[in-house]
Structure formats: C-alpha cells, structure tokens
Enzyme design. Structure first.
Site, PDB file in Angstrom:
ATOM      1  N   SER A 142      36.540  44.026  32.080  1.00 44.73           N
ATOM      2  CA  SER A 142      35.458  44.835  31.677  1.00 44.73           C
ATOM      3  C   SER A 142      36.274  45.588  30.340  1.00 44.73           C
ATOM      4  O   SER A 142      38.112  45.277  30.424  1.00 44.73           O
ATOM      5  CB  SER A 142      34.907  45.660  32.856  1.00 44.73           C
ATOM      6  OG  SER A 142      35.432  47.300  31.910  1.00 44.73           O
ATOM      7  N   TYR A 196      40.107  50.107  39.334  1.00 44.70           N
ATOM      8  CA  TYR A 196      39.608  49.524  38.508  1.00 44.70           C
ATOM      9  C   TYR A 196      40.360  49.133  37.504  1.00 44.70           C
ATOM     10  O   TYR A 196      40.117  47.232  37.164  1.00 44.70           O
ATOM     11  CB  TYR A 196      38.405  50.259  38.376  1.00 44.70           C
ATOM     12  CG  TYR A 196      36.685  49.151  37.647  1.00 44.70           C
ATOM     13  CD1 TYR A 196      36.013  48.094  38.443  1.00 44.70           C
ATOM     14  CD2 TYR A 196      36.591  49.371  36.213  1.00 44.70           C
ATOM     15  CE1 TYR A 196      35.270  47.490  37.793  1.00 44.70           C
ATOM     16  CE2 TYR A 196      35.278  48.784  35.072  1.00 44.70           C
ATOM     17  CZ  TYR A 196      34.936  48.248  36.345  1.00 44.70           C
ATOM     18  OH  TYR A 196      33.903  47.173  35.796  1.00 44.70           O
TER      19      TYR A 196
HETATM   20  N1  LIG Z   1      28.065  47.125  34.002  1.00 50.19           N
HETATM   21  C1  LIG Z   1      27.778  47.776  33.814  1.00 50.19           C
HETATM   22  O1  LIG Z   1      28.255  49.024  32.580  1.00 50.19           O
HETATM   23  C2  LIG Z   1      29.706  46.433  33.355  1.00 50.19           C
HETATM   24  C3  LIG Z   1      30.886  47.148  32.634  1.00 50.19           C
HETATM   25  C4  LIG Z   1      31.593  46.607  32.250  1.00 50.19           C
HETATM   26  C5  LIG Z   1      32.049  45.613  33.268  1.00 50.19           C
HETATM   27  N2  LIG Z   1      31.244  44.990  34.600  1.00 50.19           N
HETATM   28  C6  LIG Z   1      31.425  43.740  35.487  1.00 50.19           C
HETATM   29  O2  LIG Z   1      29.901  43.158  35.191  1.00 50.19           O
HETATM   30  C7  LIG Z   1      29.905  42.744  36.900  1.00 50.19           C
HETATM   31  C8  LIG Z   1      28.493  43.247  37.007  1.00 50.19           C
HETATM   32  O3  LIG Z   1      28.670  44.411  37.400  1.00 50.19           O
HETATM   33  P1  LIG Z   1      26.893  44.705  37.425  1.00 50.19           P
HETATM   34  O4  LIG Z   1      27.174  46.058  36.747  1.00 50.19           O
HETATM   35  O5  LIG Z   1      26.013  44.115  37.471  1.00 50.19           O
HETATM   36  O6  LIG Z   1      27.229  45.869  38.776  1.00 50.19           O
HETATM   37  P2  LIG Z   1      26.483  45.857  40.240  1.00 50.19           P
HETATM   38  O7  LIG Z   1      24.428  45.536  39.776  1.00 50.19           O
HETATM   39  O8  LIG Z   1      26.183  45.934  41.256  1.00 50.19           O
HETATM   40  O9  LIG Z   1      26.451  44.169  41.069  1.00 50.19           O
HETATM   41  C9  LIG Z   1      27.831  43.535  41.545  1.00 50.19           C
HETATM   42  C10 LIG Z   1      27.140  42.417  42.421  1.00 50.19           C
HETATM   43  O10 LIG Z   1      28.034  42.657  43.336  1.00 50.19           O
HETATM   44  C11 LIG Z   1      28.509  41.648  44.155  1.00 50.19           C
HETATM   45  N3  LIG Z   1      29.058  42.441  45.351  1.00 50.19           N
HETATM   46  C12 LIG Z   1      29.993  43.736  45.752  1.00 50.19           C
HETATM   47  N4  LIG Z   1      31.416  43.209  46.551  1.00 50.19           N
HETATM   48  C13 LIG Z   1      30.510  42.159  47.254  1.00 50.19           C
HETATM   49  C14 LIG Z   1      31.540  41.155  48.136  1.00 50.19           C
HETATM   50  N5  LIG Z   1      32.667  41.889  48.686  1.00 50.19           N
HETATM   51  N6  LIG Z   1      31.249  39.738  47.798  1.00 50.19           N
HETATM   52  C15 LIG Z   1      30.189  38.646  47.405  1.00 50.19           C
HETATM   53  N7  LIG Z   1      29.197  40.040  46.329  1.00 50.19           N
HETATM   54  C16 LIG Z   1      30.097  41.947  46.356  1.00 50.19           C
HETATM   55  C17 LIG Z   1      26.989  43.053  44.768  1.00 50.19           C
HETATM   56  O11 LIG Z   1      26.276  42.226  46.236  1.00 50.19           O
HETATM   57  P3  LIG Z   1      25.549  43.732  46.578  1.00 50.19           P
HETATM   58  O12 LIG Z   1      24.425  44.353  45.868  1.00 50.19           O
HETATM   59  O13 LIG Z   1      25.241  42.791  48.585  1.00 50.19           O
HETATM   60  O14 LIG Z   1      26.510  44.700  46.952  1.00 50.19           O
HETATM   61  C18 LIG Z   1      26.565  42.441  43.662  1.00 50.19           C
HETATM   62  O15 LIG Z   1      25.558  41.888  43.956  1.00 50.19           O
HETATM   63  C19 LIG Z   1      31.149  43.415  38.044  1.00 50.19           C
HETATM   64  O16 LIG Z   1      31.854  42.659  38.032  1.00 50.19           O
HETATM   65  C20 LIG Z   1      30.976  44.152  36.638  1.00 50.19           C
HETATM   66  O17 LIG Z   1      32.574  44.664  36.633  1.00 50.19           O
HETATM   67  C21 LIG Z   1      29.653  45.905  35.107  1.00 50.19           C
END
Ligand SMILES: NC(=O)c1ccc[n+]([C@@H]2O[C@H](COP(=O)([O-])OP(=O)(O)OC[C@H]3O[C@@H](n4cnc5c(N)ncnc54)[C@H](OP(=O)(O)O)[C@@H]3O)[C@@H](O)[C@H]2O)c1
Length: 321
Positions: free
Chosen positions: A158, A183
């Site tokens: 990120s 983070y």
């Molecule tokens: N969205 C943004 O704006 C953004 C920006 C920069 C970077 N990112 C990065 O993009 C990635 C995906 O994010 P997202 O926005 O798609 O978030 P999200 O919708 O919350 O998805 C995150 C996923 O990770 C899983 N997860 C969390 N803890 C876990 C664990 N202990 N073991 C296994 N799985 C786990 C969650 O499972 P559960 O649902 O079961 O908890 C969920 O399926 C992340 O690495 C985040 O840091 C996102």
C-alpha cells in the site's frame, strides 16, 4: 538481473481493470493461490483469473463466507487458512503440497488495516503478523510447489508503506501502539519481502513483485470510525464516497493481476508497482504515490528476511553452512 524501479510505459493506468490487463492472456492450465480472494480486491482478482482460465485456490479464514462469495465461480477451490496462526499456515501448506500440484501464481492479498491493538501467536502485533509474517511463512512453506511452477509471487502492499519503515527497536509495539504506524510497518514489510524473495528466487525462475492497488472502498476500512473517514475526505456524513481518485474494486484488482500475469514484466522482478506499471522512487517525506527508499533497500530486505525466518522458524533458502 536487478530490475530498475522506474516506469516502463505499460499503456495501462489508474482506470484499467483486471479484465483490461488480462485481455488476450490465456491462463488455462495455470494454478493461482489468492489469499483473501473472497472479499474486496481479492474477490475481483479471483474472478478475473478464473475468467482467464486459471484454477484459483482461495485459502480463507472464514470458509463459509468464502464459499458464499466464490462458490459459483467455475475453477475456484476454497481451503482454510488463518495467516495469524502459524499452525494453520503450516497445515494449509501441507495439504496443498500433498496434492502434488505446481503453483504458477501466488497473490499475497489478504490483509487487515488500522485495527485496535491486537496480539496474536507469540504476542505479535496483529498487522505485522497477518500481513507480513503469515505470508512470509506461507510462501516459504509452499516453496517446493512454487519453484516447480517457475512463476510469480505478488505481495499487495500500500501507499501506506510511507507511514513507517521497519521499527527494528520495537517491531511488536511493546512501547505504545499506533494503528497507522503498525499498518505502515506491515506494508513496508510486504515490499521488502518481494525485494529479497526476488533476489533469492530468480535463479530458480520465480520472480516477485509488490504493489499499491489504489484507494478502494472495501471491508478493509472496517476498523475506521466513520468520523475518521469523513475527516480524511473519503466519505460524507452519510457514508457516500467523496474522493474522485478512489477506484472501483475491478480497477483496484488490476495492478496485482497485471503484476502476476503480464508478459510486459517478463524477465523483471523485485519492484513495487502502482496503476499497472512499475512505480517511481520518491523521497521518504514525499506525499502521494511512488515507493519510498526505505521499502526497497536490499540491506533492510535481507535483515527482515533473517528476522522473519527466526520468528516463524521457516526459511526455504537457508544460508549454506
Ligand atoms: N482497499 C484499499 O483501499 C487498499 C489500499 C491499499 C492497499 N490495500 C491492500 O489490499 C489488500 C486487500 O484489501 P481489501 O481492500 O480487498 O480488503 P478486504 O476486503 O478486507 O479483504 C481482505 C481479505 O483478507 C482476509 N484476511 C484478513 N485477515 C486474515 C487472516 N488472518 N487470515 C487469512 N485471511 C485474512 C479477509 O478475510 P475475512 O473477510 O475473513 O476477514 C479478506 O478476505 C490488503 O492487503 C490491503 O492492505 C487495500
């Protein structure tokens, strides 16, 4: 060879979608593992890879929720994995390795952001443990199958990596917790992991990348109070998105899918990407996009690898004695 951390002019950009970057790419016969591939960017990644013909394994902390999200997508398989629990990582890897299959793509996508102070495993800070150490252990455990696949390992970082380098003196926040610094440290670790994995794995034909996907409204923001997002200008008081730079999930999944599959990156690796291109290096105090020097420093990357090996007890690349 080391890949320069500079744009290649891919022709894609912030508004490209996962489907756009896969145009003309056939992934039939390929196997991809997408952690967190049942929510937000991960779900769109799973959909896009499966549509292009890949078999996608989605290891899930909440299996029932994952089945609901991806059960109807052909070519997708759900298994169980909690990245915050090293036993669970080990068990998933053993089950996968027992299946005898090769891995062409790993997308370390799962993550948590800015949660209240939480301790997991051996008292580790949860964001560092989940976002970095769990993926570190997973890739090292799966290494025999990854090596046979001679493919790519992609770590979703990120722009938040700018909030903190690795806090060598207090990595587990024993002297006071800051959710954004935690983070930032974890997302810096994702970038450093790709830098060092690429250095270790490239002779075996495996390349590693990291990336910032953009800003996307997903369940990732679940720990943020609404007022904090209003103050940041992301949403209005009613919860409607305000920031025009935010991407859709299909656009947000594009950079990781591009890094995992694009022929434009053939022979390259170890670099941080954004908006479906390699990113430029900016200074540590810069605002906005780009990768900060602290996150791509090879010395820091090697040091983090050694420390992660000590903490997790796994290292697929032990130093020769
Ligand atoms: N969205 C943004 O704006 C953004 C920006 C920069 C970077 N990112 C990065 O993009 C990635 C995906 O994010 P997202 O926005 O798609 O978030 P999200 O919708 O919350 O998805 C995150 C996923 O990770 C899983 N997860 C969390 N803890 C876990 C664990 N202990 N073991 C296994 N799985 C786990 C969650 O499972 P559960 O649902 O079961 O908890 C969920 O399926 C992340 O690495 C985040 O840091 C996102």
């Amino acid at each position: 060879m080391t890949t320069p951390q500079q744009k290649i002019g891919s022709g894609f950009g912030a508004r490209s979608t996962a489907e756009d970057v896969l145009h003309g790419i056939d992934l039939s016969g390929k196997l991809a593992i997408v952690t967190g591939g049942y929510s937000g960017l991960g779900l769109e990644t799973t959909r896009a890879l499966a549509r292009a013909g890949a078999h996608v394994v989605v290891p899930a902390r909440r299996r029932d929720v994952a089945h609901e999200a991806v059960g109807a997508i052909s070519g997708v398989e759900v298994d169980e994995l909690d990245l915050a629990d090293l036993d669970s990582v080990h068990q998933f890897a053993e089950r996968f390795l027992d299946s005898g299959r090769d891995i062409d793509i790993v997308i370390n996508n799962a993550g948590i952001m800015a949660c209240p102070e939480t301790r997991v495993g051996f008292g580790w800070e949860a964001q560092f443990a989940t976002n970095h150490l769990g993926h570190y252990a997973l890739v090292n455990r799966l290494w025999p199958a990854i090596a046979r696949g001679r493919g790519r390992v992609v770590s979703v970082s990120s722009v938040g990596h700018r909030r903190s380098g690795i806090r060598w003196e207090d990595m587990q926040f024993e002297r006071g917790y800051d959710k954004w610094e935690a983070y930032g440290q974890a997302k810096t670790a994702n970038v450093l992991f790709a830098v060092h994995l690429d250095a270790l794995a490239r002779d075996a034909g495996v390349r590693a990348f990291s990336l910032h996907p953009g800003g996307i409204m997903t369940p990732l923001q679940r720990h943020l109070p609404r007022q904090e997002m209003v103050a940041a200008g992301w949403i209005d008081e009613e919860g409607n998105p305000l920031d025009p730079s935010f991407k859709t999930p299909e656009q947000g999944a594009a950079t990781q899918v591009w890094a995992a599959t694009s022929p434009q990156l053939e022979g390259m690796g170890g670099v941080y990407c954004e908006d479906c291109d390699i990113a430029e290096v900016v200074t540590d105090d810069a605002q906005g996009m780009g990768v900060r020097p602290h996150a791509i420093d090879p010395g820091q990357a090697a040091r983090l690898w050694t420390l992660s090996a000590e903490l997790t007890g796994v290292n697929a690349f032990p130093e020769p004695r």
